[in-house]
Write a protein that holds these residues in place. Structure first.
Motif, PDB file in Angstrom:
ATOM      1  N   MET A  45       8.013  -2.669 -10.472  1.00 38.21           N
ATOM      2  CA  MET A  45       7.890  -1.796 -11.639  1.00 38.21           C
ATOM      3  C   MET A  45       6.420  -1.481 -11.884  1.00 38.21           C
ATOM      4  O   MET A  45       5.580  -2.369 -11.893  1.00 38.21           O
ATOM      5  N   GLY A  46       6.122  -0.209 -12.099  1.00 37.28           N
ATOM      6  CA  GLY A  46       4.742   0.180 -12.343  1.00 37.28           C
ATOM      7  C   GLY A  46       3.924   0.293 -11.072  1.00 37.28           C
ATOM      8  O   GLY A  46       2.732   0.598 -11.118  1.00 37.28           O
ATOM      9  N   GLY A  47       4.565   0.039  -9.942  1.00 37.62           N
ATOM     10  CA  GLY A  47       3.832   0.057  -8.681  1.00 37.62           C
ATOM     11  C   GLY A  47       3.717   1.458  -8.116  1.00 37.62           C
ATOM     12  O   GLY A  47       4.713   2.195  -8.049  1.00 37.62           O
ATOM     13  N   ALA A  48       2.530   1.856  -7.727  1.00 30.06           N
ATOM     14  CA  ALA A  48       2.324   3.153  -7.089  1.00 30.06           C
ATOM     15  C   ALA A  48       2.642   3.010  -5.601  1.00 30.06           C
ATOM     16  O   ALA A  48       2.309   1.995  -4.984  1.00 30.06           O
ATOM     17  N   LEU A  49       3.293   4.005  -5.030  1.00 28.53           N
ATOM     18  CA  LEU A  49       3.715   3.904  -3.630  1.00 28.53           C
ATOM     19  C   LEU A  49       2.533   3.777  -2.679  1.00 28.53           C
ATOM     20  O   LEU A  49       2.595   3.051  -1.687  1.00 28.53           O
ATOM     21  N   ASP A  50       1.434   4.503  -2.992  1.00 32.46           N
ATOM     22  CA  ASP A  50       0.361   4.564  -2.003  1.00 32.46           C
ATOM     23  C   ASP A  50      -0.463   3.292  -1.887  1.00 32.46           C
ATOM     24  O   ASP A  50      -1.316   3.189  -1.011  1.00 32.46           O
ATOM     25  N   VAL A  51      -0.235   2.311  -2.760  1.00 35.59           N
ATOM     26  CA  VAL A  51      -0.964   1.056  -2.601  1.00 35.59           C
ATOM     27  C   VAL A  51      -0.071  -0.045  -2.027  1.00 35.59           C
ATOM     28  O   VAL A  51      -0.524  -1.153  -1.799  1.00 35.59           O
ATOM     29  N   LEU A  52       1.216   0.270  -1.810  1.00 34.30           N
ATOM     30  CA  LEU A  52       2.130  -0.755  -1.295  1.00 34.30           C
ATOM     31  C   LEU A  52       1.988  -0.896   0.213  1.00 34.30           C
ATOM     32  O   LEU A  52       1.655   0.055   0.925  1.00 34.30           O
ATOM     33  N   ASP A  53       2.283  -2.105   0.697  1.00 29.94           N
ATOM     34  CA  ASP A  53       2.223  -2.330   2.140  1.00 29.94           C
ATOM     35  C   ASP A  53       3.433  -1.717   2.831  1.00 29.94           C
ATOM     36  O   ASP A  53       4.453  -1.419   2.193  1.00 29.94           O
ATOM     37  N   ASP A  54       3.348  -1.569   4.143  1.00 29.16           N
ATOM     38  CA  ASP A  54       4.402  -0.921   4.919  1.00 29.16           C
ATOM     39  C   ASP A  54       5.731  -1.660   4.819  1.00 29.16           C
ATOM     40  O   ASP A  54       6.792  -1.051   4.730  1.00 29.16           O
ATOM     41  N   GLY A  55       5.679  -2.985   4.836  1.00 28.08           N
ATOM     42  CA  GLY A  55       6.908  -3.775   4.791  1.00 28.08           C
ATOM     43  C   GLY A  55       7.691  -3.533   3.509  1.00 28.08           C
ATOM     44  O   GLY A  55       8.916  -3.361   3.547  1.00 28.08           O
ATOM     45  N   THR A  56       6.973  -3.482   2.375  1.00 29.49           N
ATOM     46  CA  THR A  56       7.641  -3.234   1.096  1.00 29.49           C
ATOM     47  C   THR A  56       8.233  -1.828   1.078  1.00 29.49           C
ATOM     48  O   THR A  56       9.372  -1.615   0.621  1.00 29.49           O
TER      49      THR A  56
END
Lengths: 196, 196
Positions: B175-186
Motif C-alpha cells: 500500500m502506498g508503494g510506487a511501481l517504479d521503486v519496486l524490485d522485479d520480483g515483487t
C-alpha cells in the motif's frame, strides 16, 4: 500484546534519544529473548549507575566519585581548566586524550530563544576555583554556534578580573574534511585564522 | 571517564540493536541527567519484564501470562492459526489488527547458510494444537524471502496430513508503494497474482 510489562518496557525505551517506537520494539524483543543474560544485567547496570553517579561539586562532571576522578587526579594539570557546555563534550575531549588539565561543565549555553540566561548556567564553582589562585589558563571549548560564541564572550568578560589567560579553541577545517563540502562560515573562519 | 558504572551502562546500551557507541553515550547521558525520573524507572521496567515475561507454551509468544493473553482469549477465533517467524511479526500483525485468530511462532526460518534446520524451529506445539481438531485453517505469514518460501513449503507439506486449509499471505505491491521503486520480483509476483 504481551502484557503491561512489555508495553511499559517498549514505552520507556522509545523515549531514549536515537530510538523511535520501531527500534524500541526491536530492542525490547532482543532483550526479552535473553532475559537472564541481557535484560537483567542491563537493569542492574542502570540501577547501580542511578544509585552511584552524582554531579561533581567542583566541575559539574558526572562520576561515581565526588569530587570526580578528574578533579581528584593529582597527575592532571590543575592550572588549566577547559570550559565545556555539557558532560558529552567532556567525554569527547577525554576520548581524544588531548586535554590534561581540569574541566568545568557549564550545563548549557546562553540562548535567548531557548530561554537560557546566565542564572541557568553553572559558574559559581568555576569562580571559586579561580579564586583559589592555582589556575593560570581557562580554555573556552564551546560549540562554534551563535550561542557558543555569545556564551564564550560573556564568560570571558566575567573572568577578565582574575587576570589569567582566557583562550578559545580554534575554528577551521576539520581533519579529513574536504573544502568543497564545508559551509561558508567555516571556510571564512579557516581563511581568517590562516597560519604561515 | 566517570567511573566503572557509567562505562558499564554505555557498554550494555551500545549492544542494543539500533544503538551504536555514539548513540549509546547520548542515551546514557540523557538517563544519567535524570537518575530518579528516567534511569531508575527504566531499570525497574526491565527487571519486572525479565521476571514476569515467559514464552507461551502453546504458541511461542512472549507474555507475562502462560498461556499468553492471545491463546487464553475466548473471544478470538481458535479455528485459525497464523504462523509467523518471530514475535516481532506477531506484534506487527496485532498492531494492524487484521488477524482475529491465534498465532504460532516458529522461532526462525529454514536456512542452509544460517545453519537453521527443521530441528531448530518450534513445530511440536503447533502439531499438538492441530491434533486437537479445533483448527480449520493455518495461514503461513512468513517473509517473502527465499528462506520464508522454503519454510512455508516445508511446513505446508508437514501439515498436509491434517486435511485442513493451508493458506499463505499474498505477495504484491505494498500500500502506498510506487511501481517504479519496486524490485522485479515483487512486480512479477504482483502481475502474476492479478485480480479482475
Amino acid at each position: 500484546m504481551g502484557g503491561p510489562e512489555i508495553e511499559r518496557l517498549i514505552e520507556l525505551l522509545a523515549r531514549l534519544p536515537g530510538l523511535g517506537p520501531r527500534s524500541a520494539r526491536r530492542a525490547a524483543l532482543t532483550l526479552l529473548r535473553q532475559p537472564r543474560t541481557r535484560l537483567l544485567p542491563l537493569a542492574t547496570a542502570m540501577e547501580q549507575a542511578a544509585n552511584s553517579v552524582r554531579t561533581c561539586d567542583a566541575c559539574g562532571n558526572l562520576d561515581s566519585r565526588n569530587p570526580c576522578s578528574i578533579c581528584a587526579d593529582e597527575h592532571r594539570d590543575h592550572s588549566m581548566v577547559c570550559v565545556v557546555e555539557g558532560v558529552g563534550d567532556l567525554w569527547a575531549l577525554e576520548r581524544a586524550g588531548v586535554h590534561r588539565g581540569l574541566y568545568h561543565v557549564l550545563g548549557g549555553t546562553l540562548s535567548a530563544l531557548g530561554g537560557t540566561g546566565p542564572e541557568d548556567l553553572s559558574t559559581a564553582p568555576l569562580l571559586a576555583r579561580l579564586a583559589g589562585g592555582e589556575v593560570r589558563e581557562v580554555i573556552l571549548a564551546l560549540g562554534a554556534t551563535v550561542e557558543g560564541a555569545t556564551t564564550a564572550h560573556w564568560l570571558a568578560e566575567r573572568l577578565a578580573s582574575f587576570g589569567i589567560a582566557i583562550t578559545r579553541v580554534a575554528q577551521g577545517v576539520p581533519m579529513g574534511g574536504a573544502l568543497d563540502v564545508l559551509d561558508d562560515g567555516t571556510l571564512a573562519a579557516a581563511l581568517m585564522a590562516r597560519r604561515s
